[in-house]
Design an enzyme around this catalytic site. Structure first.
Site, PDB file in Angstrom:
ATOM      1  N   TYR A 143       0.760  -1.376   0.144  1.00 43.21           N
ATOM      2  CA  TYR A 143      -0.215  -0.022   0.028  1.00 43.21           C
ATOM      3  C   TYR A 143       0.855   1.253  -0.113  1.00 43.21           C
ATOM      4  O   TYR A 143       0.244   2.422  -0.464  1.00 43.21           O
ATOM      5  CB  TYR A 143      -0.823  -0.025   1.264  1.00 43.21           C
ATOM      6  N   LYS A 194       3.984 -15.372   1.509  1.00 44.40           N
ATOM      7  CA  LYS A 194       4.006 -16.168   0.352  1.00 44.40           C
ATOM      8  C   LYS A 194       5.510 -16.241  -0.387  1.00 44.40           C
ATOM      9  O   LYS A 194       5.725 -15.833  -1.287  1.00 44.40           O
ATOM     10  CB  LYS A 194       3.094 -15.629  -0.980  1.00 44.40           C
ATOM     11  N   ASP A 227      -2.389 -18.019   1.373  1.00 49.22           N
ATOM     12  CA  ASP A 227      -3.399 -18.641   0.922  1.00 49.22           C
ATOM     13  C   ASP A 227      -3.924 -19.860   1.639  1.00 49.22           C
ATOM     14  O   ASP A 227      -5.371 -20.177   1.843  1.00 49.22           O
ATOM     15  CB  ASP A 227      -3.270 -19.070  -0.758  1.00 49.22           C
ATOM     16  N   ASP A 251      -5.123  -7.413   5.513  1.00 52.55           N
ATOM     17  CA  ASP A 251      -6.438  -6.943   5.159  1.00 52.55           C
ATOM     18  C   ASP A 251      -7.304  -7.831   4.955  1.00 52.55           C
ATOM     19  O   ASP A 251      -8.359  -7.625   5.189  1.00 52.55           O
ATOM     20  CB  ASP A 251      -6.151  -5.780   3.990  1.00 52.55           C
ATOM     21  N   ASP A 255     -10.607  -9.557   7.200  1.00 57.73           N
ATOM     22  CA  ASP A 255     -11.956  -9.555   6.938  1.00 57.73           C
ATOM     23  C   ASP A 255     -12.749 -10.650   6.749  1.00 57.73           C
ATOM     24  O   ASP A 255     -13.840 -11.031   7.185  1.00 57.73           O
ATOM     25  CB  ASP A 255     -12.126  -8.637   5.665  1.00 57.73           C
TER      26      ASP A 255
END
Ligand code: NAD
Length: 371
Positions: A143, A194, A227, A251, A255
């Site tokens: 970001y 990852k 993942d 993020d 959620d």
């Protein structure tokens, strides 16, 4: 008596309504608690700051935030500000607060209150008693990394670039925060990245392993691909205690965890900086995970529990008022046990209430718990 300086930044939409319920509890504690007094300042952020001042947060509001023991943030944004210049969009105010206060650690607990286990999108046995903490790195990563651009190429194609960057120092401090948190909880950390496809994942994995060895060999550490972590959260969420991960994966994963507890309206969060070398105090901002919910804003329908529970986290992490924070958690649980529900968590046979009635009911439980 100790005083705690709080800056209230309600923001836009339902942020204004849910912070009003926090003010109710501040007044309650100021009248009753011997553990400390709150000195409160208020200011604008997001779209409301843009309307008043042409920026999403003013330098004066930032100065108040830097001085405060804790910032209570509501939510920002809404369709009214969809077309404001990118640098003045409502979210820019929140990003500036996070950057200037150097709030690198975002704590998002996902707790399933027993009374709400059936409201989750997962089966009761998977979520009942769930208590996990997602620790998201908040000031680095994709970001913020440069270059960040959207350009038109000579052949007319458009190309967008975001850059994921992490330094070992950034990873080290969030890893330490994760191990510190785990020691106060179930003593287990999952580090999600990852490393199979990203260099930042390789570095993340290396540094977390090094910090574990030198700083927290007493804590159980497991590495997990981000993942797979997303899948495991749905398959068997109770296997986790603390999950530490980067800004982007955090993020998304937080959620996902949100939905296990029934509603965004139930999810608090805290964002903390490094401890001050002299005072040991951390800069801190507390906010619900949800946004400004334009679809229900101004109607008195918002669930204030996420914001009230965020205030509970402020008491615990910034005001040394752990007992009062426990009381808030108990009061929320008691109100839910009695069948009071806002629309977002409504179930058959329960009593639907609005934002302020939910706040009043929690205050009444607090009063009953403290007599
Ligand atoms: P949102 O979280 O505002 O709302 C998503 C859905 O959940 C809506 O249907 C809403 O009514 C419901 N909801 C959210 N909080 C609730 C509560 N406390 N009680 C009852 N229902 C609740 O997300 P969105 O709709 O994607 O975004 C709306 C605006 O908020 C956008 O402008 C977005 O940029 C902004 N936003 C701000 C923040 C923040 O301030 N931290 C976070 C997310 C989104």
């Amino acid at each position: 008596m100790t005083t705690h300086a709080l800056l209230l930044l309600p923001g836009d939409g339902i942020g204004i309504e849910t912070i009003a319920e926090v003010e109710r509890l501040i007044a309650f504690f100021n009248a009753r608690s011997n553990a400390g007094k709150f000195v409160v300042e208020r200011d604008l952020v997001g779209g409301s700051a843009y309307d008043a001042h042409g920026v999403s947060i003013t330098d004066a509001a930032m100065a108040k935030a830097l001085k405060a023991d804790a910032v209570m943030f509501g939510a920002v944004g809404g369709p009214k500000w969809d077309k404001v210049p990118y640098e003045h969009r409502p979210e820019a105010g929140l990003l500036r607060l996070r950057k200037d206060l150097d709030l690198f650690a975002n704590l998002r607990p996902a707790i399933c209150y027993p009374a709400l286990a059936d409201a989750s999108s997962l089966k009761r046995e998977l979520v009942e008693g769930l208590d996990i903490m997602i620790l998201r790195e908040l000031t680095g990563g994709v970001y913020f990394g440069e270059p960040k651009e959207l350009v038109t190429l000579e052949n007319g194609d458009r190309r967008a670039v975001d850059t994921q960057i992490y330094t070992s120092r950034e990873i080290e401090r969030i890893a330490k925060a994760a191990f510190d948190l785990a020691r106060k909880r179930g003593n287990k950390v999952h580090s999600a990245e990852k490393r199979n496809v990203m260099k930042t994942g390789v570095l993340w994995n290396q540094v977390v392993t090094e910090v574990h060895k030198s700083y927290a060999p007493d804590v159980t550490l497991e590495h997990i691909l981000a993942d797979n972590c997303a899948m495991q959260l749905i398959r068997n969420p109770k296997q986790f205690d603390v999950i530490v991960t980067d800004n982007l994966f955090g993020d998304v994963l937080s959620d996902e965890a949100a939905m296990m507890t029934g509603s965004l309206g139930m999810l608090p969060s805290a964002s903390l900086g490094a401890p001050d070398a002299k005072t040991g105090k951390r800069k801190a901002l507390y906010e619900p995970v949800h946004g400004s919910a334009p679809d229900i804003a101004g109607k008195g329908l918002a669930n204030p529990i996420a914001t009230i529970a965020s205030f509970g986290m402020a008491l615990r992490y910034s005001c040394d008022m752990g007992k009062e924070a426990d009381l808030i958690d108990k009061a929320i649980s008691a109100v839910l046990d009695k069948g009071l529900r806002t629309g977002d968590i409504m179930q058959p046979g329960m009593t639907q209430v609005g934002t302020s009635d939910m706040g009043k009911a929690i205050e009444a439980e607090l009063r009953a718990l403290t007599v």
